[in-house]
Design a protein around this motif. Sequence first.
Motif, PDB file in Angstrom:
ATOM      1  N   ASN A   1       0.829  -1.206   0.000  1.00 12.25           N
ATOM      2  CA  ASN A   1       0.000   0.000   0.000  1.00 12.25           C
ATOM      3  C   ASN A   1       0.863   1.256   0.000  1.00 12.25           C
ATOM      4  N   GLY A   2       0.237   2.375  -0.391  1.00 15.24           N
ATOM      5  CA  GLY A   2       0.930   3.664  -0.350  1.00 15.24           C
ATOM      6  C   GLY A   2       2.056   3.741  -1.373  1.00 15.24           C
ATOM      7  N   ILE A   3       3.103   4.475  -1.030  1.00 12.55           N
ATOM      8  CA  ILE A   3       4.228   4.628  -1.969  1.00 12.55           C
ATOM      9  C   ILE A   3       4.943   3.290  -2.107  1.00 12.55           C
ATOM     10  N   HIS A   4       5.315   2.938  -3.339  1.00 12.11           N
ATOM     11  CA  HIS A   4       6.010   1.684  -3.594  1.00 12.11           C
ATOM     12  C   HIS A   4       7.508   1.938  -3.591  1.00 12.11           C
ATOM     13  N   LEU A   5       8.197   1.251  -2.728  1.00 13.13           N
ATOM     14  CA  LEU A   5       9.640   1.391  -2.635  1.00 13.13           C
ATOM     15  C   LEU A   5      10.344   0.444  -3.596  1.00 13.13           C
ATOM     16  N   THR A   6       9.622  -0.568  -4.071  1.00 14.01           N
ATOM     17  CA  THR A   6      10.125  -1.485  -5.099  1.00 14.01           C
ATOM     18  C   THR A   6       9.016  -1.674  -6.124  1.00 14.01           C
ATOM     19  N   PRO A   7       9.381  -2.046  -7.355  1.00 17.99           N
ATOM     20  CA  PRO A   7       8.354  -2.201  -8.392  1.00 17.99           C
ATOM     21  C   PRO A   7       7.286  -3.233  -8.031  1.00 17.99           C
ATOM     22  N   GLU A   8       7.685  -4.348  -7.411  1.00 11.53           N
ATOM     23  CA  GLU A   8       6.738  -5.403  -7.074  1.00 11.53           C
ATOM     24  C   GLU A   8       6.946  -5.844  -5.619  1.00 11.53           C
ATOM     25  N   PRO A   9       6.444  -5.059  -4.683  1.00 13.58           N
ATOM     26  CA  PRO A   9       6.673  -5.380  -3.267  1.00 13.58           C
ATOM     27  C   PRO A   9       6.090  -6.720  -2.846  1.00 13.58           C
ATOM     28  N   ASP A  10       4.997  -7.159  -3.517  1.00 14.35           N
ATOM     29  CA  ASP A  10       4.367  -8.427  -3.154  1.00 14.35           C
ATOM     30  C   ASP A  10       5.275  -9.618  -3.428  1.00 14.35           C
ATOM     31  N   LYS A  11       6.196  -9.456  -4.374  1.00 11.75           N
ATOM     32  CA  LYS A  11       7.050 -10.576  -4.765  1.00 11.75           C
ATOM     33  C   LYS A  11       8.371 -10.596  -4.006  1.00 11.75           C
ATOM     34  N   ASP A  12       8.671  -9.515  -3.278  1.00 16.29           N
ATOM     35  CA  ASP A  12       9.908  -9.452  -2.501  1.00 16.29           C
ATOM     36  C   ASP A  12       9.692  -9.996  -1.099  1.00 16.29           C
ATOM     37  N   THR A  13      10.777 -10.399  -0.462  1.00 22.18           N
ATOM     38  CA  THR A  13      10.682 -10.864   0.922  1.00 22.18           C
ATOM     39  C   THR A  13      10.478  -9.671   1.852  1.00 22.18           C
TER      40      THR A  13
ATOM     41  N   ARG B   1      13.799  -7.884   2.443  1.00 24.12           N
ATOM     42  CA  ARG B   1      14.238  -7.003   1.355  1.00 24.12           C
ATOM     43  C   ARG B   1      13.397  -5.729   1.312  1.00 24.12           C
ATOM     44  N   ASN B   2      12.091  -5.877   1.493  1.00 22.40           N
ATOM     45  CA  ASN B   2      11.228  -4.690   1.530  1.00 22.40           C
ATOM     46  C   ASN B   2      11.607  -3.767   2.688  1.00 22.40           C
ATOM     47  N   TRP B   3      11.907  -4.370   3.841  1.00 21.89           N
ATOM     48  CA  TRP B   3      12.275  -3.572   5.013  1.00 21.89           C
ATOM     49  C   TRP B   3      13.582  -2.815   4.763  1.00 21.89           C
ATOM     50  N   ASN B   4      14.545  -3.471   4.167  1.00 20.62           N
ATOM     51  CA  ASN B   4      15.814  -2.803   3.866  1.00 20.62           C
ATOM     52  C   ASN B   4      15.609  -1.639   2.902  1.00 20.62           C
TER      53      ASN B   4
ATOM     54  N   LEU C   1      14.244   1.252   4.945  1.00 20.79           N
ATOM     55  CA  LEU C   1      15.307   1.926   5.697  1.00 20.79           C
ATOM     56  C   LEU C   1      16.163   2.793   4.771  1.00 20.79           C
ATOM     57  N   GLU C   2      16.414   2.304   3.563  1.00 24.27           N
ATOM     58  CA  GLU C   2      17.162   3.116   2.588  1.00 24.27           C
ATOM     59  C   GLU C   2      16.386   4.393   2.260  1.00 24.27           C
ATOM     60  N   PHE C   3      15.079   4.259   2.124  1.00 22.31           N
ATOM     61  CA  PHE C   3      14.211   5.417   1.867  1.00 22.31           C
ATOM     62  C   PHE C   3      14.312   6.429   3.015  1.00 22.31           C
ATOM     63  N   LEU C   4      14.279   5.937   4.246  1.00 19.79           N
ATOM     64  CA  LEU C   4      14.382   6.829   5.408  1.00 19.79           C
ATOM     65  C   LEU C   4      15.768   7.460   5.483  1.00 19.79           C
ATOM     66  N   ASN C   5      16.811   6.694   5.177  1.00 20.55           N
ATOM     67  CA  ASN C   5      18.169   7.259   5.160  1.00 20.55           C
ATOM     68  C   ASN C   5      18.277   8.403   4.167  1.00 20.55           C
ATOM     69  N   HIS C   6      17.623   8.236   3.041  1.00 15.42           N
ATOM     70  CA  HIS C   6      17.672   9.272   2.000  1.00 15.42           C
ATOM     71  C   HIS C   6      16.910  10.524   2.438  1.00 15.42           C
ATOM     72  N   GLN C   7      15.770  10.334   3.087  1.00 21.49           N
ATOM     73  CA  GLN C   7      14.957  11.477   3.502  1.00 21.49           C
ATOM     74  C   GLN C   7      15.518  12.164   4.751  1.00 21.49           C
ATOM     75  N   LEU C   8      16.238  11.395   5.572  1.00 21.18           N
ATOM     76  CA  LEU C   8      16.739  11.916   6.850  1.00 21.18           C
ATOM     77  C   LEU C   8      18.250  11.703   6.958  1.00 21.18           C
ATOM     78  N   PRO C   9      19.014  12.302   6.036  1.00 21.66           N
ATOM     79  CA  PRO C   9      20.459  12.013   6.002  1.00 21.66           C
ATOM     80  C   PRO C   9      21.218  12.502   7.234  1.00 21.66           C
TER      81      PRO C   9
END
Length: 362
Positions: free
Chosen positions: A272-284, A287-290, A293-301
């Motif tokens: 749901n919401g913003i997709h951090l990967t093209p197919e989140p349903d197919k990722d573990t 991997r989705n959690w990582n 965290l990368e998204f948060l690192n980018h927004q909150l450097p």
Amino acid sequence: MIEKVAAAFERKDYREAAQLLKQLLKTSPNNPSVQFYTARLHEVTGKLAAAEKVYRQLLRDSTNPKIVTAARQGLQRVETTKKEQRKNAIAQAKAEPGSTEIGVLILEPVPPEAKTAAAQNFARIMNIDPYTARLLLQSRGWRLYRTGAIGELKFFGQQLREAKIPCFWVAIGEIQKINVFRVSYFQTAFPQPTVICTDESDRIGSLTFNWSEVSHRVDGLLPIFEEVVDLDYRKKLQRKVQTQDYAQFCDLHLPSRRSILRLYDSGYQFQNGIHLTPEPDKDTIRRNWNRLLEFLNHQLPNTKVWSDFTPFAETALDQTELLDRIKSHMHLFRRTESHWDPAFQLYSGLVFLKNLPVPGNG
């Protein structure tokens, strides 16, 4: 002149004794009797640390039995006075408004080069042996050292700070006042992030904030326990509880709203919401959690990340009565409750309160 000093002490004329000793310290500074009466003068005028130092020096260096006996008695009086003063000071601290509320005293890291001196001061203040004191001092991270009435903890904390031992104290009630929102997903990221979340009453809503409001981030791993069947050394089946996995948590602190946004790997709705990967349903989930965290690192450097939860928790888990008072604000599936959950709430709450931009507890 020593007889005159003794006579002055007999009639409690400490001004006269001080004048006489001033002269004797110039002419006979190493005379054991002069040193003894100097210690006595320190003692009766309230300079207990100075008196203790001279008494101990006499016990170590003097061979005169009378001086040694008098010095030992003087040291006992100093110890009794110090204990009484400590008892009265603690009673006074507990008498202040709100001072009986339950709190925690946290030890912060001590630089290696300062550890020897810090251990000696710590042992003196807390009335423990130097070896134990050194073991209790932290090289990194925080240690939950003591729980009890916040007035008493403040009293000890102020003494530790004066001795250059970094610490702080927090009332548990202040942690309970922090709002915790469990984040389901980020609905938007720009121009302002909006999260869909659940409050403490399990009501679903949305919260919009600015990235600049996030002051700190707390990451933590919480063990997931399962009962397993294993073979013991006699090859017999036995049941025991083992750590089978870890739940990953991330708290975002919004101090201006006195709120925490809490995310965790199995509770975040990656589809749901913003997709951090093209197919989140197919990722573990991992991997989705990582990616999250990368998204948060980018927004909150520039946002500080606190990640020493596990070593802190190991100092707190035996404080079961305290942890039972703390609501964890977690919905982890567990067969039995775990004190790891309120320990994370405690750690995150301590980070939150310790770093408030306005003066708080400790």
